[in-house]
Design a protein around this motif. Structure first.
Motif, PDB file in Angstrom:
ATOM      1  N   ARG A 101      -8.054  -1.671  12.170  1.00  0.00           N
ATOM      2  CA  ARG A 101      -8.474  -2.736  11.404  1.00  0.00           C
ATOM      3  C   ARG A 101      -8.751  -4.066  12.368  1.00  0.00           C
ATOM      4  O   ARG A 101      -7.925  -4.192  13.167  1.00  0.00           O
ATOM      5  N   GLY A 148       0.773  -1.281  -0.026  1.00  0.00           N
ATOM      6  CA  GLY A 148      -0.049  -0.112   0.128  1.00  0.00           C
ATOM      7  C   GLY A 148       0.807   1.147   0.092  1.00  0.00           C
ATOM      8  O   GLY A 148       0.623   2.110  -0.928  1.00  0.00           O
ATOM      9  N   ASP A 194      -3.062  -3.541  -5.931  1.00  0.00           N
ATOM     10  CA  ASP A 194      -2.327  -3.792  -4.649  1.00  0.00           C
ATOM     11  C   ASP A 194      -2.924  -5.176  -3.658  1.00  0.00           C
ATOM     12  O   ASP A 194      -4.355  -4.841  -3.820  1.00  0.00           O
TER      13      ASP A 194
END
Ligand code: UDP
Ligand code: MG
Length: 230
Positions: free
Chosen positions: A175, A54, A128
């Motif tokens: 996350r 990323g 990605d």
């Protein structure tokens, strides 16, 4: 008041209406052309969780004109936010470090490519975190075969370094898969799936391996050269 019929004005009126219709038709035609995604150049960027895919794609898309960055994980997280059955399915897979069905990920990538093309005329994409399995690669080759798979960049980094990076990122990323338990599952998935995909693209001569246990700028130098020459 008495209206008089003037053939000349009628001619002008009909003429301009005709020209207007032609102009509208041309605009419609141009719009249709612009909304049909042409054959695009794609570079797949692979590597273990936390390998820096990323970060590098973000830099590359900022510094290399014409290239856009699409993160498969970000597209899945955006779709998850919408909720519903699909959102639940995506969440279940992400939370378990497993892969979302290939058709779902492929479709989300295709939609994002279409949007980028319609809005900015972009036809070069750094993708990605995809493909992550042979199933992903097959689905792409079946439904997206008109696009040109230019390169597959593989970021290589020792697993201990990656785990350290993810745990650090987990402190702020928000996350739900940056936890020790899910990180372990993500690595398992990566180990199971990555070898065969790399072998597949190696046969096509498209794989470029990049050591990613280095500074962001050093990695950037290598990746940007590869992309500029592809
Ligand atoms: N994922 C997937 N297919 C993809 C990309 C991601 O199923 O093509 C899911 C998978 O559950 C993965 C998670 O999304 O563990 C996070 O992916 P992301 O690429 O964001 O993680 P990274 O490897 O960059 O840490
Ligand atoms: Mg990522």
């Amino acid at each position: 008041m008495r209206l008089t019929f003037c053939p000349f004005s009628l001619g002008v009126f009909v003429g301009s209406a005709y020209l207007m219709t032609l102009k509208l038709r041309r605009e419609e035609h141009e719009k249709a052309l612009l909304s049909a995604l042409p054959s695009c150049q794609v570079v797949f960027v692979l590597g273990g969780p936390g390998a820096g895919k990323g970060t590098q794609c973000q830099l590359l898309s900022e510094r290399l004109p014409g290239w856009a960055h699409l993160s498969a994980g970000d597209l899945l997280r955006a779709e998850r936010k919408k909720g519903g059955e699909l959102g639940d399915l995506i969440n279940e897979k992400i939370a378990n470090g497993q892969l979302v069905p290939s058709e779902v990920t492929c479709k989300l990538i295709e939609n994002a490519m279409e949007d980028a093309y319609k809005e900015h005329g972009i036809d070069k994409f750094l993708i990605d975190g995809f493909p992550r399995s042979i199933g992903n690669a097959d689905a792409w080759k079946t439904t997206m075969s008109r696009h040109q798979e230019k390169l597959v960049l593989c970021f290589e980094c020792p697993e201990e370094v990656l785990v350290g990076r993810l745990l650090e990122r987990g402190k702020t990323s928000g996350r739900n898969d940056d936890t020790v338990e899910v990180i372990r599952k993500r690595f398992q998935t990566y180990r199971d799936e990555e070898g065969p995909i790399v072998a597949l693209y190696e046969k096509e001569g498209k794989v470029r391996k990049i050591a990613s246990d280095r500074s962001v700028e050093d990695i950037y130098k290598d990746t940007s050269l590869l992309i500029q020459n592809c």
